[in-house]
Design an enzyme around this catalytic site. Sequence first.
Site, PDB file in Angstrom:
ATOM      1  N   GLU A 152       0.831  -1.201   0.000  1.00 43.36           N
ATOM      2  CA  GLU A 152       0.000   0.000   0.000  1.00 43.36           C
ATOM      3  C   GLU A 152       0.874   1.263   0.000  1.00 43.36           C
ATOM      4  O   GLU A 152       1.673   1.467   0.919  1.00 43.36           O
ATOM      5  CB  GLU A 152      -0.917  -0.016   1.222  1.00 43.36           C
ATOM      6  CG  GLU A 152      -1.907  -1.170   1.193  1.00 43.36           C
ATOM      7  CD  GLU A 152      -2.545  -1.431   2.555  1.00 43.36           C
ATOM      8  OE1 GLU A 152      -2.410  -0.570   3.444  1.00 43.36           O
ATOM      9  OE2 GLU A 152      -3.170  -2.490   2.725  1.00 43.36           O
ATOM     10  N   GLU A 187      -4.528  -6.632   2.702  1.00 42.84           N
ATOM     11  CA  GLU A 187      -3.355  -7.378   3.158  1.00 42.84           C
ATOM     12  C   GLU A 187      -3.417  -8.843   2.719  1.00 42.84           C
ATOM     13  O   GLU A 187      -2.386  -9.442   2.383  1.00 42.84           O
ATOM     14  CB  GLU A 187      -3.242  -7.284   4.680  1.00 42.84           C
ATOM     15  CG  GLU A 187      -2.708  -5.958   5.192  1.00 42.84           C
ATOM     16  CD  GLU A 187      -3.707  -4.813   5.024  1.00 42.84           C
ATOM     17  OE1 GLU A 187      -3.268  -3.653   4.910  1.00 42.84           O
ATOM     18  OE2 GLU A 187      -4.927  -5.092   5.013  1.00 42.84           O
ATOM     19  N   GLN A 192       1.832  -2.160   5.743  1.00 46.26           N
ATOM     20  CA  GLN A 192       2.101  -0.775   6.141  1.00 46.26           C
ATOM     21  C   GLN A 192       2.402  -0.622   7.627  1.00 46.26           C
ATOM     22  O   GLN A 192       3.278   0.141   8.028  1.00 46.26           O
ATOM     23  CB  GLN A 192       0.915   0.095   5.736  1.00 46.26           C
ATOM     24  CG  GLN A 192       1.227   1.562   5.678  1.00 46.26           C
ATOM     25  CD  GLN A 192       0.104   2.349   5.013  1.00 46.26           C
ATOM     26  OE1 GLN A 192      -0.932   2.615   5.633  1.00 46.26           O
ATOM     27  NE2 GLN A 192       0.300   2.690   3.755  1.00 46.26           N
ATOM     28  N   ALA A 244       2.583  -3.416  11.197  1.00 44.22           N
ATOM     29  CA  ALA A 244       2.447  -4.814  11.604  1.00 44.22           C
ATOM     30  C   ALA A 244       1.048  -5.103  12.115  1.00 44.22           C
ATOM     31  O   ALA A 244       0.554  -6.233  11.999  1.00 44.22           O
ATOM     32  CB  ALA A 244       3.484  -5.149  12.677  1.00 44.22           C
ATOM     33  N   ASP A 245       0.400  -4.108  12.673  1.00 40.23           N
ATOM     34  CA  ASP A 245      -0.969  -4.267  13.183  1.00 40.23           C
ATOM     35  C   ASP A 245      -1.962  -4.648  12.093  1.00 40.23           C
ATOM     36  O   ASP A 245      -3.040  -5.176  12.385  1.00 40.23           O
ATOM     37  CB  ASP A 245      -1.437  -2.963  13.821  1.00 40.23           C
ATOM     38  CG  ASP A 245      -0.406  -2.345  14.730  1.00 40.23           C
ATOM     39  OD1 ASP A 245       0.692  -2.020  14.230  1.00 40.23           O
ATOM     40  OD2 ASP A 245      -0.689  -2.158  15.924  1.00 40.23           O
ATOM     41  N   HIS A 267      -1.505   0.822  15.519  1.00 39.70           N
ATOM     42  CA  HIS A 267      -0.281   1.184  14.804  1.00 39.70           C
ATOM     43  C   HIS A 267       0.959   0.970  15.661  1.00 39.70           C
ATOM     44  O   HIS A 267       2.022   1.538  15.374  1.00 39.70           O
ATOM     45  CB  HIS A 267      -0.321   2.655  14.364  1.00 39.70           C
ATOM     46  CG  HIS A 267      -1.453   3.009  13.466  1.00 39.70           C
ATOM     47  ND1 HIS A 267      -2.714   3.276  13.942  1.00 39.70           N
ATOM     48  CD2 HIS A 267      -1.527   3.125  12.123  1.00 39.70           C
ATOM     49  CE1 HIS A 267      -3.519   3.551  12.927  1.00 39.70           C
ATOM     50  NE2 HIS A 267      -2.821   3.467  11.812  1.00 39.70           N
TER      51      HIS A 267
END
Length: 338
Positions: free
Chosen positions: A29, A60, A82, A84-85, A129
């Site tokens: 992204e 994702e 973008q 890890a969350d 985030h």
Amino acid sequence: MPSRTMIEAIRSAMDVSMERDERVVVFGEDVGFFGGVFRCTEGLQKKYGASRCFDTPISETGIVGAAVGMAAYGLRPIAEIQFADYMYPAYDQIVSEAARLRFRSANDFTASMVVRMPCGGGIFGAQTHSQSPEALFTHVAGLKTVIPSNPHDAKGLLIAAIEDEDPVIFLEPKRLYNGPFDGHYDRPVVPWSKHPLSDVPDEHYTVPIGKAVVRREGSAVTVLAYGTMVHVAEAAAQDTGIDAEIIDLRTLVPLDIDTIVQSVEKTGRCVVIHEATRTSGFGAELAAQVQERCFYHLEKPVLRVTGWDTPYPHIHEWDYFPGPKRVGEALVEATAKD
């Protein structure tokens, strides 16, 4: 030799790899024209074209699923998540497809791919985030999990990951992106300018996956850390004056257990640090491995210093992190005479 931030080192690793091997492609992204939310891919689309560095839909599952297919076809994809969350929708693709492809195909296919993810807190990104989900990957057979602590290692490890024949989860601590720090973090994360950057060669080089490094030699206690926590451990040792031996794991799976055992047998004490929540964190695995192999050398129980067992606390972010104070208290406890 130029000094680089971790962002610049990661970008250099992808640049070098794309130049050397036309099979290497980068996507995710906003990674193309925009250069990524953290600018790790800035300039790559302009240099290599939109067929080798390109933007994807906000999916994702699609990003990682496409990477698995590309890898099976023979390409070497670098997929960026973008934050890890955001990886949870793609977790099934990572676990059920990427990690198992070599085994379920009897070695007819491999998933030579890298999934890059910024991880950890420090940007006031709150619960969506700021997570550190490394333990979710270390539990999965077939995956390798890497977390660098400095720009030099970040470039060498990323190139090694790109060239590896199996899928690699490459986690990038956001607090280290724009330069190293001495562990005494305050709000805000910047400025970094008072701290020297890492020397990172322009050319191709690798840092071996599965090999830890002793960042600070000592004899009183072994400290096991990775990513941002390496710097926090160094600050705690300096603040307390304790002769701690600090091991930067660099790779969680495969784990360099030999370096760990050698150090713990020397010191007889061990403290494990990570930013993720305590329960079922990777520190529990480290503690178990140390206890199994070094039981008769241990003078004290293995101690853990971790994040809290709570959803990520935005308001109390800087209390949530293991800092030099909490780590220092653990070092004192571990080395105290009975």
